[in-house]
Design a protein around this motif. Structure first.
Motif, PDB file in Angstrom:
ATOM      1  N   LEU A   1      11.092  25.297  31.732  1.00 21.12           N
ATOM      2  CA  LEU A   1      12.539  25.050  31.741  1.00 21.12           C
ATOM      3  C   LEU A   1      13.195  25.466  30.427  1.00 21.12           C
ATOM      4  O   LEU A   1      14.353  25.893  30.422  1.00 21.12           O
ATOM      5  CB  LEU A   1      12.827  23.578  32.031  1.00 21.12           C
ATOM      6  N   ARG A   2      12.471  25.359  29.332  1.00 20.83           N
ATOM      7  CA  ARG A   2      13.023  25.745  28.030  1.00 20.83           C
ATOM      8  C   ARG A   2      12.991  27.261  27.818  1.00 20.83           C
ATOM      9  O   ARG A   2      13.844  27.802  27.122  1.00 20.83           O
ATOM     10  CB  ARG A   2      12.254  25.066  26.900  1.00 20.83           C
ATOM     11  N   GLN A   3      11.993  27.921  28.395  1.00 23.21           N
ATOM     12  CA  GLN A   3      11.764  29.336  28.093  1.00 23.21           C
ATOM     13  C   GLN A   3      12.402  30.304  29.084  1.00 23.21           C
ATOM     14  O   GLN A   3      12.457  31.499  28.809  1.00 23.21           O
ATOM     15  CB  GLN A   3      10.262  29.606  28.027  1.00 23.21           C
ATOM     16  N   ASN A   4      12.850  29.801  30.223  1.00 22.98           N
ATOM     17  CA  ASN A   4      13.389  30.683  31.255  1.00 22.98           C
ATOM     18  C   ASN A   4      14.869  30.402  31.476  1.00 22.98           C
ATOM     19  O   ASN A   4      15.323  29.292  31.231  1.00 22.98           O
ATOM     20  CB  ASN A   4      12.626  30.476  32.569  1.00 22.98           C
ATOM     21  N   PRO A   5      15.590  31.408  31.959  1.00 26.04           N
ATOM     22  CA  PRO A   5      16.998  31.176  32.279  1.00 26.04           C
ATOM     23  C   PRO A   5      17.124  30.057  33.317  1.00 26.04           C
ATOM     24  O   PRO A   5      16.330  29.991  34.258  1.00 26.04           O
ATOM     25  CB  PRO A   5      17.473  32.506  32.859  1.00 26.04           C
ATOM     26  N   ILE A   6      18.091  29.188  33.123  1.00 26.78           N
ATOM     27  CA  ILE A   6      18.308  28.062  34.024  1.00 26.78           C
ATOM     28  C   ILE A   6      19.624  28.293  34.758  1.00 26.78           C
ATOM     29  O   ILE A   6      20.680  28.347  34.137  1.00 26.78           O
ATOM     30  CB  ILE A   6      18.380  26.733  33.245  1.00 26.78           C
ATOM     31  N   GLU A   7      19.558  28.452  36.065  1.00 24.40           N
ATOM     32  CA  GLU A   7      20.758  28.621  36.889  1.00 24.40           C
ATOM     33  C   GLU A   7      20.535  27.919  38.224  1.00 24.40           C
ATOM     34  O   GLU A   7      20.379  28.558  39.267  1.00 24.40           O
ATOM     35  CB  GLU A   7      21.061  30.108  37.080  1.00 24.40           C
ATOM     36  N   PRO A   8      20.503  26.576  38.215  1.00 20.22           N
ATOM     37  CA  PRO A   8      20.200  25.834  39.440  1.00 20.22           C
ATOM     38  C   PRO A   8      21.284  25.944  40.515  1.00 20.22           C
ATOM     39  O   PRO A   8      21.043  25.584  41.651  1.00 20.22           O
ATOM     40  CB  PRO A   8      20.058  24.392  38.948  1.00 20.22           C
ATOM     41  N   PHE A   9      22.440  26.471  40.163  1.00 15.79           N
ATOM     42  CA  PHE A   9      23.529  26.598  41.130  1.00 15.79           C
ATOM     43  C   PHE A   9      23.414  27.873  41.952  1.00 15.79           C
ATOM     44  O   PHE A   9      24.127  28.056  42.920  1.00 15.79           O
ATOM     45  CB  PHE A   9      24.879  26.539  40.403  1.00 15.79           C
ATOM     46  N   ASP A  10      22.510  28.756  41.571  1.00 12.65           N
ATOM     47  CA  ASP A  10      22.290  30.026  42.261  1.00 12.65           C
ATOM     48  C   ASP A  10      21.090  29.877  43.196  1.00 12.65           C
ATOM     49  O   ASP A  10      19.975  29.607  42.752  1.00 12.65           O
ATOM     50  CB  ASP A  10      22.016  31.108  41.213  1.00 12.65           C
ATOM     51  N   PRO A  11      21.294  30.053  44.519  1.00  7.88           N
ATOM     52  CA  PRO A  11      20.201  29.869  45.478  1.00  7.88           C
ATOM     53  C   PRO A  11      18.982  30.758  45.196  1.00  7.88           C
ATOM     54  O   PRO A  11      17.843  30.311  45.341  1.00  7.88           O
ATOM     55  CB  PRO A  11      20.819  30.215  46.826  1.00  7.88           C
ATOM     56  N   ALA A  12      19.191  31.985  44.774  1.00 10.48           N
ATOM     57  CA  ALA A  12      18.065  32.887  44.482  1.00 10.48           C
ATOM     58  C   ALA A  12      17.270  32.365  43.282  1.00 10.48           C
ATOM     59  O   ALA A  12      16.036  32.410  43.283  1.00 10.48           O
ATOM     60  CB  ALA A  12      18.568  34.300  44.216  1.00 10.48           C
ATOM     61  N   TYR A  13      17.970  31.872  42.278  1.00  5.41           N
ATOM     62  CA  TYR A  13      17.275  31.302  41.124  1.00  5.41           C
ATOM     63  C   TYR A  13      16.476  30.072  41.539  1.00  5.41           C
ATOM     64  O   TYR A  13      15.329  29.908  41.126  1.00  5.41           O
ATOM     65  CB  TYR A  13      18.244  30.920  39.995  1.00  5.41           C
ATOM     66  N   ARG A  14      17.083  29.190  42.347  1.00  7.93           N
ATOM     67  CA  ARG A  14      16.380  27.982  42.790  1.00  7.93           C
ATOM     68  C   ARG A  14      15.110  28.338  43.548  1.00  7.93           C
ATOM     69  O   ARG A  14      14.064  27.721  43.353  1.00  7.93           O
ATOM     70  CB  ARG A  14      17.293  27.106  43.660  1.00  7.93           C
ATOM     71  N   ASP A  15      15.185  29.347  44.420  1.00 11.87           N
ATOM     72  CA  ASP A  15      13.993  29.786  45.153  1.00 11.87           C
ATOM     73  C   ASP A  15      12.893  30.213  44.182  1.00 11.87           C
ATOM     74  O   ASP A  15      11.738  29.819  44.328  1.00 11.87           O
ATOM     75  CB  ASP A  15      14.323  30.942  46.092  1.00 11.87           C
ATOM     76  N   LYS A  16      13.266  30.995  43.177  1.00 13.74           N
ATOM     77  CA  LYS A  16      12.298  31.441  42.175  1.00 13.74           C
ATOM     78  C   LYS A  16      11.748  30.242  41.404  1.00 13.74           C
ATOM     79  O   LYS A  16      10.544  30.143  41.163  1.00 13.74           O
ATOM     80  CB  LYS A  16      12.940  32.429  41.210  1.00 13.74           C
ATOM     81  N   MET A  17      12.614  29.314  41.046  1.00 16.31           N
ATOM     82  CA  MET A  17      12.196  28.141  40.280  1.00 16.31           C
ATOM     83  C   MET A  17      11.171  27.320  41.066  1.00 16.31           C
ATOM     84  O   MET A  17      10.148  26.904  40.523  1.00 16.31           O
ATOM     85  CB  MET A  17      13.410  27.283  39.936  1.00 16.31           C
ATOM     86  N   PHE A  18      11.420  27.110  42.372  1.00 19.69           N
ATOM     87  CA  PHE A  18      10.485  26.327  43.179  1.00 19.69           C
ATOM     88  C   PHE A  18       9.180  27.089  43.432  1.00 19.69           C
ATOM     89  O   PHE A  18       8.113  26.484  43.510  1.00 19.69           O
ATOM     90  CB  PHE A  18      11.135  25.860  44.483  1.00 19.69           C
ATOM     91  N   LYS A  19       9.233  28.415  43.509  1.00 13.82           N
ATOM     92  CA  LYS A  19       8.002  29.205  43.624  1.00 13.82           C
ATOM     93  C   LYS A  19       7.188  29.101  42.339  1.00 13.82           C
ATOM     94  O   LYS A  19       5.961  28.960  42.377  1.00 13.82           O
ATOM     95  CB  LYS A  19       8.324  30.670  43.928  1.00 13.82           C
ATOM     96  N   ASP A  20       7.873  29.160  41.205  1.00 14.63           N
ATOM     97  CA  ASP A  20       7.182  29.014  39.928  1.00 14.63           C
ATOM     98  C   ASP A  20       6.610  27.606  39.783  1.00 14.63           C
ATOM     99  O   ASP A  20       5.520  27.426  39.245  1.00 14.63           O
ATOM    100  CB  ASP A  20       8.119  29.331  38.764  1.00 14.63           C
ATOM    101  N   LEU A  21       7.337  26.604  40.257  1.00 11.31           N
ATOM    102  CA  LEU A  21       6.836  25.234  40.224  1.00 11.31           C
ATOM    103  C   LEU A  21       5.559  25.114  41.057  1.00 11.31           C
ATOM    104  O   LEU A  21       4.602  24.459  40.646  1.00 11.31           O
ATOM    105  CB  LEU A  21       7.895  24.255  40.726  1.00 11.31           C
ATOM    106  N   ALA A  22       5.518  25.760  42.207  1.00 17.70           N
ATOM    107  CA  ALA A  22       4.309  25.738  43.047  1.00 17.70           C
ATOM    108  C   ALA A  22       3.142  26.391  42.323  1.00 17.70           C
ATOM    109  O   ALA A  22       2.000  25.930  42.437  1.00 17.70           O
ATOM    110  CB  ALA A  22       4.582  26.442  44.372  1.00 17.70           C
ATOM    111  N   ARG A  23       3.421  27.423  41.545  1.00 18.74           N
ATOM    112  CA  ARG A  23       2.376  28.094  40.776  1.00 18.74           C
ATOM    113  C   ARG A  23       1.840  27.162  39.684  1.00 18.74           C
ATOM    114  O   ARG A  23       0.637  27.116  39.433  1.00 18.74           O
ATOM    115  CB  ARG A  23       2.921  29.381  40.160  1.00 18.74           C
ATOM    116  N   ILE A  24       2.732  26.405  39.029  1.00 12.50           N
ATOM    117  CA  ILE A  24       2.333  25.499  37.950  1.00 12.50           C
ATOM    118  C   ILE A  24       1.619  24.270  38.500  1.00 12.50           C
ATOM    119  O   ILE A  24       0.641  23.804  37.923  1.00 12.50           O
ATOM    120  CB  ILE A  24       3.565  25.077  37.118  1.00 12.50           C
ATOM    121  N   THR A  25       2.112  23.750  39.616  1.00 12.32           N
ATOM    122  CA  THR A  25       1.531  22.525  40.192  1.00 12.32           C
ATOM    123  C   THR A  25       0.797  22.901  41.470  1.00 12.32           C
ATOM    124  O   THR A  25      -0.312  23.361  41.437  1.00 12.32           O
ATOM    125  CB  THR A  25       2.618  21.467  40.450  1.00 12.32           C
TER     126      THR A  25
END
Length: 94
Positions: free
Chosen positions: A44-68
């Protein structure tokens, strides 16, 4: 969209500590390790944060699945939608 709300949400995500994340995980019945909490907050600190953008949220949740794992990512996505709905913020997160 309110710039203030966007900045507030973005700042909270960037400032989230591993201990806070572990607290929320416990509160909302997520299973994550201290190592995963550190990796998520670093992400969250190192990557662009744009939770209001659906494409960004999709990427964020995919990255979360990779981490967890996929189950944790799915729970986080469901919780995210529930929180948005409970605060009446659906219009901000299209």
């Amino acid at each position: 969209m309110s710039t203030f709300i966007k900045q507030l949400v973005t700042k909270k995500l960037r400032k989230l500590s591993p201990d806070e994340l572990l607290h929320y995980a416990h509160q909302y019945h997520f299973s994550i390790t201290k190592k995963q909490a550190n990796e998520i907050t670093a992400y969250l600190r190192q990557n662009p944060i744009e939770p209001f953008d659906p494409a960004y949220r999709d990427k964020m949740f995919k990255d979360l699945a990779r981490i967890t794992d996929q189950e944790t990512s799915n729970k986080a996505q469901t919780l995210f939608q529930e929180i948005i709905k409970s605060y009446g913020l659906e219009g901000y997160f299209k």
